[in-house]
Write an enzyme that holds these catalytic residues in place. Sequence first.
Site, short mmCIF file in Angstrom:
data_model
loop_
_atom_site.label_atom_id
_atom_site.label_comp_id
_atom_site.label_asym_id
_atom_site.label_seq_id
_atom_site.Cartn_x
_atom_site.Cartn_y
_atom_site.Cartn_z
N HIS A 69 9.97 -9.28 -37.45
CA HIS A 69 10.64 -10.09 -38.39
C HIS A 69 11.21 -11.14 -37.50
O HIS A 69 11.56 -12.29 -37.99
CB HIS A 69 11.67 -9.09 -39.00
CG HIS A 69 12.90 -9.59 -39.51
ND1 HIS A 69 12.83 -9.59 -40.97
CD2 HIS A 69 14.04 -10.42 -39.16
CE1 HIS A 69 13.85 -10.20 -41.33
NE2 HIS A 69 14.59 -10.70 -40.42
N GLU A 70 11.74 -10.89 -36.39
CA GLU A 70 12.49 -11.88 -35.59
C GLU A 70 11.42 -13.12 -35.07
O GLU A 70 11.72 -14.00 -34.83
CB GLU A 70 13.16 -11.35 -34.28
CG GLU A 70 14.10 -10.21 -34.70
CD GLU A 70 15.24 -10.87 -35.65
OE1 GLU A 70 15.58 -11.97 -35.57
OE2 GLU A 70 15.63 -9.87 -36.43
N HIS A 81 11.40 -15.84 -37.67
CA HIS A 81 12.34 -16.80 -37.60
C HIS A 81 11.86 -17.71 -36.22
O HIS A 81 12.18 -18.85 -36.39
CB HIS A 81 13.57 -16.08 -37.32
CG HIS A 81 14.08 -15.24 -38.56
ND1 HIS A 81 13.99 -15.72 -39.76
CD2 HIS A 81 14.79 -14.04 -38.51
CE1 HIS A 81 14.77 -14.77 -40.45
NE2 HIS A 81 15.17 -13.87 -39.66
#
Length: 420
Positions: free
Chosen positions: A21-22, A25
């Site tokens: 997920h990170e 980003h």
Amino acid sequence: MQMIQTVFLTVLVFFVIVTIHEWGHYFFAKRAGILVREFAIGFGPKVISFKRGETRYTLRLIPAGGFVRMAGEDPEIVEVQPGQTVAVRLKDGVVQRIYLDRLDERKDVLRGEVVSIDLERNLHIDLDVEGEVEKYQVHPTAHIIARSTETQIAPIDRQFGSKTVGQRALAIFAGPMMNFILAFILFLLYVQMAGVRENVQIGALLPDTPAVEAKMQVGDIITAVNGEAVGTDYTRMINIIAKHPNKPIVIDFIRDGNPQSLTITPVPNEQGEGKIGVQAAFGTRAPTLGETFTGGVTLMKEMTVLIMDGLKMLVTLQVELDDLGGPVRTAEITSQIARQGIVQLTSWTATLSLYLGIFNLLPVPALDGSRLLFIGLEAIRRKPISPNKESFVHFIGFALLMLLMLVVTYNDIVRLIRGE
């Protein structure tokens, strides 16, 4: 050894879904030219920390998520003001380092009082050195050093807010997007490992039941009940049997490749439903490429519907505190599934990744959905919303989420102590 393996797999599941997920980003922020100051897994005090290039990578104590800190999202911690005495280190006449403390200990530096400074647009610093003002250009990757901490400056073109609406929206949406991609890949792997159901078989026989009296055997492939084909639908078989308590039924099955049939009279349970005393198993085969894809799509769709239904109940307050689970309960369930084997753990990890992606898209302050909402409002208004107001909303949302997390975690721990 089994315990160590279970703990390792449980930690690995959390690490993978949060990291991917990170990373979403991080990757799209870097691609847009945004300075990423920190890539963190977890919250709270740092456990492991190291720097590679422009970014510091940290593993933090509380395993309740993670974050990517981009330049310009929050007010910069270190500021240099006119009138402040600093020391600068030059290379080819360009400022590479700006020191704010322990100036007497710095070597090979130029010391002076700041007359004017711009570290975002024009990248310059004017110093009063012994009564003479000297002007210096500041390198775009110069560092400010204070309290033994180095902070890279962020020119305006490296800040989150300077990018287009599309670039910012993609950098935010990329986190949930990577969770969706991971979930789909894991569902495909699960279909490959679990196989495609070919038939319904007798997996186990309960003692002193009609199936035992009728001499059914483990491994018998059920083809029909009372003339109705079963196929791979175990629930259909159970429903047909349930409608015939104390009434003879004919079960068609295959044993050792030979079609056979027998008559059994189901006995009623406490609810009055007919039962014959069998537990199901499923014959499987390796799926084709097309079946793997369609199976993954089906699982993705079904789990999305279930997750959305659960979130709907949460929003409409149709759940109680004991129905909620935080990191502790999720870890407990993950460890239980890890003991069942890699096949079930793969499916569970896919579900968690899908849930994390969907949950983060909710328009709740501090979540990605709320940040996307602000970007959307900016696109409609054609002007940005005040960064201070937006930061305040996210701060309040984050505080409330952390409070809810603490309450749910406390409840999970109490429940574990009680053995519930």
